[in-house]
Write a protein that holds these residues in place. Sequence first.
Motif, PDB file in Angstrom:
ATOM      1  N   MET A 195      36.685  39.350  32.993  1.00 23.56           N
ATOM      2  CA  MET A 195      37.602  38.258  32.474  1.00 23.56           C
ATOM      3  C   MET A 195      38.583  38.370  34.102  1.00 23.56           C
ATOM      4  O   MET A 195      38.919  37.295  34.210  1.00 23.56           O
ATOM      5  N   THR A 206      38.939  35.291  36.348  1.00 22.58           N
ATOM      6  CA  THR A 206      40.163  34.032  36.147  1.00 22.58           C
ATOM      7  C   THR A 206      41.350  34.719  36.846  1.00 22.58           C
ATOM      8  O   THR A 206      42.083  33.799  37.526  1.00 22.58           O
ATOM      9  N   GLN A 207      41.845  35.892  36.668  1.00 22.37           N
ATOM     10  CA  GLN A 207      43.162  36.065  37.431  1.00 22.37           C
ATOM     11  C   GLN A 207      43.282  36.548  38.877  1.00 22.37           C
ATOM     12  O   GLN A 207      44.257  36.226  39.471  1.00 22.37           O
TER      13      GLN A 207
END
Length: 319
Positions: free
Chosen positions: A41, A45-46
């Motif tokens: 994740m 995303t980051q």
Amino acid sequence: MTSVAEQAGTQTDAPQPAPGAARRASAWARRAPLLPALIFMIVVTQLPFLATLVISFMDWNAYYPEERGFAGFDNFVRVFTDVNMRDAVWTTILLTGGVVLISLVLGLGIALLLDRKFRGRGAVRTMMIAPFLVVPVAAALIWKHALYNPEYGLFNGALTWIWGLFGSDNPPQPDWISNMPLWAVIFSLVWQWTPFMMLILLAGLQGRPLDVIEAARIDGANNWQIFRSMTLPHLRQYLELGALLGSIYIVQNFDAVFTITSGGLGTANLPYTIYQIFYQAHDYGRASAAAVVVVIGTIIIATFALRTVSSLFKQEAGR
């Protein structure tokens, strides 16, 4: 040979792990299986958001590659002072607010109807959910060509049929997208998001205290009084949740604007404006700054949505 007492003493004297270390080891044992998903994740995303944040502070235009450098907060200043960007913000507010409010009202009415018992209720619920499951681009194409088209669209065909019932051979054939471009986008999104609001409100209706409502009927309360004084207050948090979740998704809508109007006629919202800045003007720094502003606004809305969800869970747990 050692005696039983000596063996017992030896086992007792063996060092035992500290309680804190045991708790930490147990916590890591529970969390370790989740680490791959957490790492995935973060990577998906980051890291892209971090790259966008870095680019937002750069003067980076593909047309002038030799002038690339650090721009500080200049891109953010341009985002908030640009006339086109302000128009896009206003269009985004109108689009999001209109879709959310109309979808909530229609979703509440449909939820009240589907909360009643009737034959085929399950099939009707399934059909009502169908628009929300349609791919957004496909839904926008349906509205643009099958409904709005001035030559063969369903709306103008219905007008021709209605005028024909009254003996008129000259029915109005408006160009819906040209005459009301923003409303054309809003109606297509309302059709798609009303089932989402209906599902949330229907779940809230099924959690009403029926014994209290029955007591109110015995005391002489009519349907409107029950709805105004009992049902609507009970649905307040569900209405807030639907409005917040709908706002999070609709404020980022790109498909309907791109497909129906291509951002013309005053329908360019923030996502479409960012697309124009990035892919047409090739101003990567300013587009990234605008994207960061949109993400921050979405996070603020999402924070309120999470608080509403947690309060609903606390109420359910307290019952």
